[in-house]
Design a protein around this motif. Structure first.
Motif, PDB file in Angstrom:
ATOM      1  N   HIS A  71       0.841  -1.201   0.000  1.00 44.04           N
ATOM      2  CA  HIS A  71       0.000   0.000   0.000  1.00 44.04           C
ATOM      3  C   HIS A  71       0.875   1.249   0.000  1.00 44.04           C
ATOM      4  N   TYR A  72       0.282   2.387  -0.366  1.00 49.82           N
ATOM      5  CA  TYR A  72       0.863   3.644   0.071  1.00 49.82           C
ATOM      6  C   TYR A  72      -0.056   4.241   1.115  1.00 49.82           C
TER       7      TYR A  72
ATOM      8  N   HIS B 152      -2.395  -3.181  -3.472  1.00 54.22           N
ATOM      9  CA  HIS B 152      -3.777  -3.048  -3.007  1.00 54.22           C
ATOM     10  C   HIS B 152      -4.736  -2.898  -4.197  1.00 54.22           C
TER      11      HIS B 152
ATOM     12  N   ASP C  54      -3.594   2.337  -4.885  1.00 52.95           N
ATOM     13  CA  ASP C  54      -2.250   2.212  -4.313  1.00 52.95           C
ATOM     14  C   ASP C  54      -1.654   0.815  -4.508  1.00 52.95           C
TER      15      ASP C  54
HETATM   16 ZN    ZN Z   1      -4.097   0.497   0.489  1.00 57.63          ZN
END
Ligand code: ZN
Length: 232
Positions: A25-26, A132, A142
């Motif tokens: 993720h970011y 994600h 992300d």
């Molecule tokens: Zn995420």
């Protein structure tokens, strides 16, 4: 400089499931502190196992044996309880909303070290280290098209982006959608359009928004073949 030890109360039982995936993720927030506050706030009811700052500093927020709450409504290769079977890693980056930028080398190097350890610990195939947006097409963007999947692929930690080569025979649209599902995308759940865009973001960002054009179908065929070769 963040000198506090962060831990998140937001986790549960893995319900007996084994760890077999990693989701990247970011954070999508303005600062690392803001993201840490949120991931550790019981009211927010979100978390991840790890967060990596842009300078490469690693924080463990949830123990790996616990189920962190990072994926939400998601699916990969028919698995719908992604949180129970995965480890979630957050990379600090303001994201598309607050000024999406490149992931610095220090951050990527720290991620590679972490992924190598996790992959060894649980024998995770590289086809199951994903973003994600791969598991939640249409809902999440992300870690996004700037994420250096190439750097992970070079260490056998993920399937890399499209090589740019055209195959001898291109799949038609129906075959390409079948291959997207074989790679892992939840085509039936999230719809073809969302899955094609998620695929492009990950494997051939220059084709984003171009639908199932020839290049995208070539990229899908290649990723499908690599998935078959990298699933064990
Ligand atoms: Zn995420």
């Amino acid at each position: 400089m963040i000198d506090k030890e962060w831990t998140s109360p937001n986790h549960g039982d893995r319900k007996g499931r084994d760890i077999s995936m990693v989701v990247l993720h970011y954070t999508g927030m303005k600062t690392a502190e803001e993201a840490l506050e949120r991931l550790c706030d019981p009211q927010a009811e979100v978390s991840a196992h790890y967060l990596i700052e842009e300078n490469g500093r690693l924080h463990q927020l949830v123990r790996e044996e616990r189920r962190a709450w990072h994926a939400g409504v998601a699916q990969w290769g028919g698995e719908t309880d992604i949180n129970s079977v995965s480890i979630g890693i957050e990379l600090v980056n303001p994201g598309h909303e607050f000024g999406y930028r490149d992931f610095p080398d220090d951050q990527v190097d720290a991620l590679i070290d972490l992924l190598e350890a996790i992959k060894d610990r649980y024998q995770i195939p590289r086809a199951r280290i994903v973003g994600h947006s791969d598991v939640a097409p249409g809902r999440k963007e992300d870690p996004g098209e700037k994420f250096p999947w190439n750097a992970l692929a070079a260490e056998k930690l993920a399937i890399g982006p499209w090589s740019g080569q055209m195959p001898l025979t291109l799949p038609n649209e129906e075959q390409a959608l079948g291959q997207l599902a074989t790679i892992g995308y939840g085509v039936e759940t999230f719809g073809a359009e969302a899955c094609i865009l998620a695929f492009q973001r990950r494997f051939c960002p220059r084709r984003m928004g171009q639908g199932l054009d020839q290049e995208t179908r070539a990229a899908i065929a290649e990723a499908c073949e690599k998935t078959g070769a990298c699933s064990a």
